[in-house]
Every structure is written in structure tokens, then in C-alpha cells.
Write a protein that holds these residues in place. Structure first.
Motif, PDB file in Angstrom:
ATOM      1  N   PHE A 221      50.247  38.504  44.591  1.00  0.00           N
ATOM      2  CA  PHE A 221      50.978  39.670  44.099  1.00  0.00           C
ATOM      3  C   PHE A 221      52.070  40.068  45.085  1.00  0.00           C
ATOM      4  CE2 PHE A 221      47.211  40.661  41.407  1.00  0.00           C
ATOM      5  CZ  PHE A 221      47.880  40.682  40.207  1.00  0.00           C
ATOM      6  N   TYR A 222      51.728  40.070  46.353  1.00  0.00           N
ATOM      7  CA  TYR A 222      52.695  40.439  47.377  1.00  0.00           C
ATOM      8  C   TYR A 222      53.874  39.475  47.380  1.00  0.00           C
ATOM      9  CZ  TYR A 222      54.639  41.803  51.856  1.00  0.00           C
ATOM     10  OH  TYR A 222      55.491  42.227  52.841  1.00  0.00           O
ATOM     11  N   ALA A 223      53.597  38.185  47.252  1.00  0.00           N
ATOM     12  CA  ALA A 223      54.671  37.179  47.215  1.00  0.00           C
ATOM     13  C   ALA A 223      55.569  37.391  46.000  1.00  0.00           C
ATOM     14  CB  ALA A 223      54.077  35.775  47.216  1.00  0.00           C
ATOM     15  N   ASP A 224      54.977  37.713  44.855  1.00  0.00           N
ATOM     16  CA  ASP A 224      55.777  37.970  43.654  1.00  0.00           C
ATOM     17  C   ASP A 224      56.665  39.201  43.824  1.00  0.00           C
ATOM     18  OD1 ASP A 224      54.691  35.786  42.417  1.00  0.00           O
ATOM     19  OD2 ASP A 224      53.318  36.922  41.134  1.00  0.00           O
TER      20      ASP A 224
ATOM     21  N   ARG B 121      63.774  40.251  46.745  1.00  0.00           N
ATOM     22  CA  ARG B 121      64.854  39.418  47.285  1.00  0.00           C
ATOM     23  C   ARG B 121      65.891  39.074  46.206  1.00  0.00           C
ATOM     24  NH1 ARG B 121      63.782  37.390  52.395  1.00  0.00           N
ATOM     25  NH2 ARG B 121      61.614  37.600  53.033  1.00  0.00           N
ATOM     26  N   ARG B 122      65.437  38.883  44.963  1.00  0.00           N
ATOM     27  CA  ARG B 122      66.369  38.546  43.888  1.00  0.00           C
ATOM     28  C   ARG B 122      67.193  39.745  43.443  1.00  0.00           C
ATOM     29  NH1 ARG B 122      61.933  35.599  41.548  1.00  0.00           N
ATOM     30  NH2 ARG B 122      61.638  37.344  40.156  1.00  0.00           N
TER      31      ARG B 122
ATOM     32  N   GLU C 287      42.548  37.284  38.243  1.00  0.00           N
ATOM     33  CA  GLU C 287      42.602  35.909  38.745  1.00  0.00           C
ATOM     34  C   GLU C 287      43.413  35.750  40.023  1.00  0.00           C
ATOM     35  OE1 GLU C 287      44.182  33.758  35.471  1.00  0.00           O
ATOM     36  OE2 GLU C 287      42.418  34.105  34.211  1.00  0.00           O
ATOM     37  N   ARG C 288      44.398  36.585  40.230  1.00  0.00           N
ATOM     38  CA  ARG C 288      45.310  36.383  41.348  1.00  0.00           C
ATOM     39  C   ARG C 288      44.871  37.169  42.573  1.00  0.00           C
ATOM     40  NH1 ARG C 288      51.085  37.298  39.315  1.00  0.00           N
ATOM     41  NH2 ARG C 288      51.608  35.979  41.066  1.00  0.00           N
ATOM     42  N   SER C 289      45.272  36.663  43.727  1.00  0.00           N
ATOM     43  CA  SER C 289      44.933  37.331  44.975  1.00  0.00           C
ATOM     44  C   SER C 289      46.021  38.337  45.353  1.00  0.00           C
ATOM     45  CB  SER C 289      44.787  36.300  46.097  1.00  0.00           C
ATOM     46  OG  SER C 289      46.041  35.733  46.415  1.00  0.00           O
TER      47      SER C 289
END
Length: 174
Positions: free
Chosen positions: A115-118, A124-125, A109-111
Motif C-alpha cells: 500500500f505504501y509503495a502504491d 510521484r506521478r 491480501e496486500r501488505s
């Protein structure tokens, strides 16, 4: 012709040609700007074409990955079916298979951008965790490459003349 600086400006002296110089330089500047604009436009076109190609490739591979995860979930569920007499272990297998099915659905479902943003958000966290994971991955990759490589003394050189000696003292096959 002489050249120099006068009052902070570049000065050239050439008999008969000094009147045409500024026009030549401005024309040259315009030509360079036009060439730069065309190069920039073509560069953007190349980047966009590469992005489309990568997205298509990732899309195809994403579906393959989702199918592999779903197949693994099915195999896990099937292997748990033989554990009817151990309900806790069967529940563990079923739970793991359900989680893998959800992962497969998420992959479908995801682009790629999502995935890259996640991944970027996790990096970063927890930058230390990413650094450790990168180090471990690199270490394991290096060990795998090193273990799968043939030792240099065991593989005959292709450029060695027939009958030449190996480093260990034995001869290459003639």
C-alpha cells in the motif's frame, strides 16, 4: 603545561606526562568507537522492534478496515435490492458494491508495504494532486477541530476563583 600548534599539529607539553598521552587518546578513541557501535546496534534493534510493532498494529487495523468496507458493500447491495423496479439504479448499486468487495479483498491480501509503495507511486506521478489533497484534508481537519471546540467565553475556567468575572461581565458560578 602549555599547549599550541606546531607545523599544523597539536602540541602539548607537560612534564612527565607527555609520553603517556598518545596511548590515553587512542584508548579513549577505541572506547568511543565501541560505545558508538553498541549504540548503533541498539538503535537498529529499536527500529526493528518499532517496525514489527507497527506492522502488527497495521495488520490488525487492516483486517478491521477490510471488514468495514465489506460490511458497507453488503449494506449498499441490500439497499439496492429494494430498487427492483429501477434496473439502472439497482445495477449502479450492485456495481458499487462489487467494487467495494474487490477493495476489501485487496486490503486483506496486500501488505502495508505494498500500500505504501502504491501511495508513493501516485505521489510521484501526480505531486500537484497530492498537494491539493493534502491542503484540502488539512483545511477540513482544521474546520472540524474549530467547529467542535468550545468557545473560551462559554466554558468556565477551572482555575478561576469562585465569583470571578467572565470576560463578558457575568460571574462564574459560586
Amino acid at each position: 603545561m602549555s599547549a599550541g600548534f606546531e607545523n599544523g599539529r597539536h602540541r602539548t607539553e607537560d612534564a612527565g606526562a607527555s609520553a603517556g598521552r598518545p596511548a590515553d587518546w587512542s584508548e579513549l578513541g577505541q572506547d568511543v568507537r565501541q560505545i558508538g557501535d553498541v549504540a548503533l546496534e541498539r538503535g537498529y534493534g529499536l527500529v526493528e522492534a518499532a517496525r514489527e510493532q507497527v506492522n502488527g498494529y497495521v495488520g490488525r487495523r487492516k483486517d478491521d478496515a477490510a471488514q468495514s468496507v465489506a460490511d458497507f458493500a453488503k449494506a449498499l447491495r441490500d439497499s439496492g435490492n429494494g430498487l427492483e423496479h429501477q434496473p439502472n439504479v439497482k445495477a449502479f448499486f450492485d456495481s458499487a458494491a462489487e467494487g467495494l468487495d474487490q477493495l476489501a479483498g485487496s486490503i486483506r491480501e496486500r501488505s502495508f508495504e505494498e500500500f505504501y509503495a502504491d501511495i508513493e507511486a501516485v505521489a510521484r506521478r501526480r505531486p500537484a494532486a497530492v498537494a491539493v489533497a493534502t491542503f484540502v484534508t488539512g483545511f477540513l481537519a482544521a474546520r472540524f477541530i474549530k467547529s467542535s471546540a468550545h468557545p473560551s467565553h462559554a466554558v468556565p475556567r477551572r482555575d478561576a476563583p469562585l465569583g470571578e468575572r467572565r470576560p463578558g461581565g457575568t460571574r462564574y458560578p459560586a
